[in-house]
Design an enzyme around this catalytic site. Structure first.
Site, short mmCIF file in Angstrom:
data_model
loop_
_atom_site.label_atom_id
_atom_site.label_comp_id
_atom_site.label_asym_id
_atom_site.label_seq_id
_atom_site.Cartn_x
_atom_site.Cartn_y
_atom_site.Cartn_z
N ALA A 1 -11.07 -20.30 -40.39
CA ALA A 1 -10.53 -21.63 -40.66
C ALA A 1 -11.53 -22.39 -41.52
CB ALA A 1 -10.28 -22.36 -39.34
N ASP B 1 -8.36 -21.22 -29.12
CA ASP B 1 -8.92 -20.58 -27.94
C ASP B 1 -7.86 -20.34 -26.87
OD1 ASP B 1 -10.41 -19.82 -25.65
OD2 ASP B 1 -12.16 -20.71 -26.58
N ASP C 1 -5.25 -25.18 -21.94
CA ASP C 1 -6.56 -25.76 -22.25
C ASP C 1 -6.57 -26.40 -23.63
OD1 ASP C 1 -9.17 -26.47 -21.68
OD2 ASP C 1 -10.02 -24.53 -22.22
N LYS D 1 -19.89 -18.97 -25.12
CA LYS D 1 -20.53 -18.57 -23.87
C LYS D 1 -21.00 -17.11 -23.92
CE LYS D 1 -18.27 -20.26 -20.14
NZ LYS D 1 -17.27 -20.00 -19.09
C1 N15 Z 1 -10.18 -13.04 -26.50
C2 N15 Z 1 -9.49 -13.53 -27.70
C3 N15 Z 1 -8.36 -12.88 -28.20
C4 N15 Z 1 -9.58 -14.92 -27.87
C5 N15 Z 1 -9.79 -15.13 -29.27
N1 N15 Z 1 -10.10 -16.45 -29.53
C6 N15 Z 1 -11.32 -16.83 -29.45
O1 N15 Z 1 -12.24 -16.12 -29.19
C7 N15 Z 1 -11.47 -18.20 -29.74
N2 N15 Z 1 -12.46 -18.34 -30.73
C8 N15 Z 1 -12.22 -18.74 -31.97
N3 N15 Z 1 -13.71 -18.20 -30.49
C9 N15 Z 1 -14.33 -18.51 -31.61
C10 N15 Z 1 -13.42 -18.83 -32.56
C11 N15 Z 1 -13.68 -19.29 -33.86
C12 N15 Z 1 -12.88 -18.90 -34.90
C13 N15 Z 1 -14.74 -20.17 -34.07
C14 N15 Z 1 -14.98 -20.70 -35.32
C15 N15 Z 1 -14.15 -20.33 -36.36
C16 N15 Z 1 -13.13 -19.44 -36.16
N4 N15 Z 1 -12.51 -19.28 -37.34
N5 N15 Z 1 -13.07 -20.06 -38.27
C17 N15 Z 1 -14.07 -20.71 -37.68
C18 N15 Z 1 -14.86 -21.64 -38.35
N6 N15 Z 1 -14.63 -22.06 -39.58
C19 N15 Z 1 -15.58 -22.98 -39.88
C20 N15 Z 1 -15.79 -23.74 -41.01
C21 N15 Z 1 -16.88 -24.65 -41.02
C22 N15 Z 1 -17.69 -24.76 -39.93
C23 N15 Z 1 -17.47 -23.98 -38.78
C24 N15 Z 1 -16.39 -23.09 -38.78
N7 N15 Z 1 -15.93 -22.26 -37.86
#
Ligand code: N15
Length: 209
Positions: A109, A170, A152, A39
């Site tokens: 990841a 998340d 969530d 977002k």
């Molecule tokens: C405010 C805060 C502390 C919250 C922190 N958590 C987040 O913001 C949640 N968040 C995690 N938002 C995005 C991510 C996120 C982390 C999204 C994607 C990935 C990630 N780590 N690794 C990926 C990831 N690995 C992939 C491998 C292949 C295809 C897509 C991929 N995305």
């Protein structure tokens, strides 16, 4: 392991004192492909230049955070997530900011989203599902032992590690248990337990539903 400690916690100063907090900047990273968009910003594959450590760098726009009035929530999420250490919970290594953006240094990841994997196979075998559920149970026991309620849990918020380990990613709705009251509901109601839908008081059991 040395890289890991170096990367996340300790930074050797020129006067050879050790400070616990490394101040990161965008110059410390090489930026790679986009991993996804959320977002308030995008997530990129990134590599810390000195160590070669691979991370997911989430870029949030301060103007958007301000106009949505979610700065306080972001601070709380950072505070919560930065203290969590569990194989089944996505690590937050640190954060930094400039005039325009806030950057979150998150665990990468390698196997991507559980949601996509589930869609590709339509349904998991009982054996595979059981393994994910077991890992989820481990993660929730850990979270709840730290008095954190996630609130969530759903496939879209789950990522997969190198060996397919489940990673809760998340914490947008998470709270420390003593504050657990009600909040304005937004987003999907698909996985919400009755007590949250009805706006009643709720506790850690919302994560089990
Ligand atoms: C405010 C805060 C502390 C919250 C922190 N958590 C987040 O913001 C949640 N968040 C995690 N938002 C995005 C991510 C996120 C982390 C999204 C994607 C990935 C990630 N780590 N690794 C990926 C990831 N690995 C992939 C491998 C292949 C295809 C897509 C991929 N995305």
């Amino acid at each position: 392991m040395v890289f890991f400690l170096n990367f996340s916690l300790f930074h050797f100063r020129e006067d050879s004192s050790v400070s616990e907090i490394k101040r990161w900047t965008l110059n410390d990273f090489d930026i790679g492909r986009a991993l996804g968009k959320g977002k308030f910003g995008h997530v990129y594959l990134a590599r810390e230049r000195k160590s070669g450590f691979i991370v997911a760098l989430k870029v949030l726009y301060r103007a958007e955070l301000e106009s949505a009035n979610v700065e306080k929530q972001l601070r709380r999420e950072i505070e919560i997530q930065s203290h969590l250490r569990h194989i089944n919970i996505l690590r937050l290594y640190g954060y930094f900011y400039d005039e325009k953006r806030v950057y979150l240094i998150l665990e990468y990841a390698p196997n991507g989203e559980l949601y996509k994997k589930l869609r590709a196979v339509t349904k998991f075998t009982e054996d595979v599902a059981a393994q994910y559920i077991q890992q989820m149970a481990h993660a929730l026991l850990y979270l709840h032992s730290k008095h954190v309620i996630h609130r969530d849990i759903k496939p879209e918020n789950l990522l997969l590690g190198l060996r397919g380990e489940l990673k809760i990613a998340d914490f947008g709705w998470s709270v420390h248990a003593p504050e657990a009251r009600r909040q304005t509901l937004c987003g999907t109601l698909d996985y919400l337990p009755p007590e949250m839908v009805e706006g009643r008081e709720h506790g850690r059991h919302v994560d089990v539903w």
